[in-house]
Write a protein that holds these residues in place. Structure first.
Motif, PDB file in Angstrom:
ATOM      1  N   SER A 116     -28.320 -49.567 -52.882  1.00 27.21           N
ATOM      2  CA  SER A 116     -28.839 -49.510 -54.314  1.00 27.21           C
ATOM      3  C   SER A 116     -29.162 -48.042 -54.731  1.00 27.21           C
ATOM      4  N   VAL A 128     -31.590 -50.288 -49.332  1.00 25.17           N
ATOM      5  CA  VAL A 128     -32.019 -49.063 -49.958  1.00 25.17           C
ATOM      6  C   VAL A 128     -30.783 -47.957 -50.334  1.00 25.17           C
ATOM      7  N   ASP A 179     -37.269 -51.909 -54.715  1.00 22.70           N
ATOM      8  CA  ASP A 179     -36.840 -50.980 -53.876  1.00 22.70           C
ATOM      9  C   ASP A 179     -37.940 -50.724 -52.871  1.00 22.70           C
ATOM     10  N   VAL A 237     -36.180 -44.033 -52.490  1.00 20.09           N
ATOM     11  CA  VAL A 237     -36.873 -45.001 -53.118  1.00 20.09           C
ATOM     12  C   VAL A 237     -37.876 -44.474 -54.307  1.00 20.09           C
TER      13      VAL A 237
END
Length: 220
Positions: free
Chosen positions: A200, A197, A158, A150
């Motif tokens: 992504s 997370v 995020d 992140v």
């Protein structure tokens, strides 16, 4: 002082020279694995909700030691572990996406070791402690890598998913300390946050390195 950008973009030729083989569609295997993991765990709950949906919540490992739920439980871990491993092997070394490959490879190994130790953890104190130790390593790995991913992404949404993942982690820690009895709930919250997370981050890295375009050009 050197400047370290969060996510470095590379041209398609640079990515090709780095040996990256991932495409945007290929990295979605990670997403599919996480979705299947959630589906199979849902099947476990539907088959025997009493293992986890009670005042003194048990953890998902309870599903792994019973014949009725052992198959979907194993399928849940296998789906996430195997899909992550497959994607990690598609990153050639050296590659601009080495971070994606390393995270997914370690994650896959920890999932499969966790699964394996589940089958024996009720047989003795030693096997139980081994399972708890492996689970603790997986727990720490997810907490640390989610923070690292992140920070590199740097997007507000995020950080919100990181907060979800860490909320589940805190609840799990409080449960282990005997202050709460919400182990299953904490595992669900932390698992969902980490899955979002992870997916992504993998998608963003592939997109920002231009690897999706490389896959198309190389096939021409």
């Amino acid at each position: 002082m050197k400047n370290h950008p969060r996510l470095r973009s590379a041209s398609a030729p640079d990515a090709r020279r780095a040996g990256a083989t991932l495409t945007r569609g290929g990295v979605d295997l990670v997403l599919y694995g996480q979705v299947l993991m959630a589906v199979f765990f849902t099947v476990c709950v539907a088959l025997h909700p009493g293992f986890v949906l009670k005042r003194d919540e048990g953890g998902v490992s309870n599903f792994g030691v019973h014949l009725k739920t052992g198959i979907p439980y194993s399928a849940a871990y296998a789906a996430a572990g195997v899909s992550s491993w497959i994607v990690s092997t598609r990153v050639r070394a050296p590659s601009a996406l080495h971070d994606v490959g390393r995270i997914l490879r370690v994650y896959a190994v920890l999932l499969m070791v966790t699964l394996t130790t589940t089958y024996f953890y009720t047989l003795s104190i030693l096997s139980r402690d081994l399972h708890l130790m492996v689970g603790g390593v997986l727990f720490a790995f997810e907490v640390m890598t989610s923070w690292w991913m992140v920070r590199r992404l740097g997007r507000r949404r995020d950080w919100l998913w990181l907060a979800v993942q860490w909320t589940g982690s805190v609840l799990a820690a409080l449960t282990i300390a005997g202050m709460l009895e919400v182990l299953f709930l904490s595992q669900v919250i932390a698992g969902v946050g980490y899955a979002v997370v992870l997916v992504s981050y993998c998608r963003s890295r592939v997109r920002d390195e231009g690897v999706g375009e490389v896959g198309v050009h190389d096939s021409a």
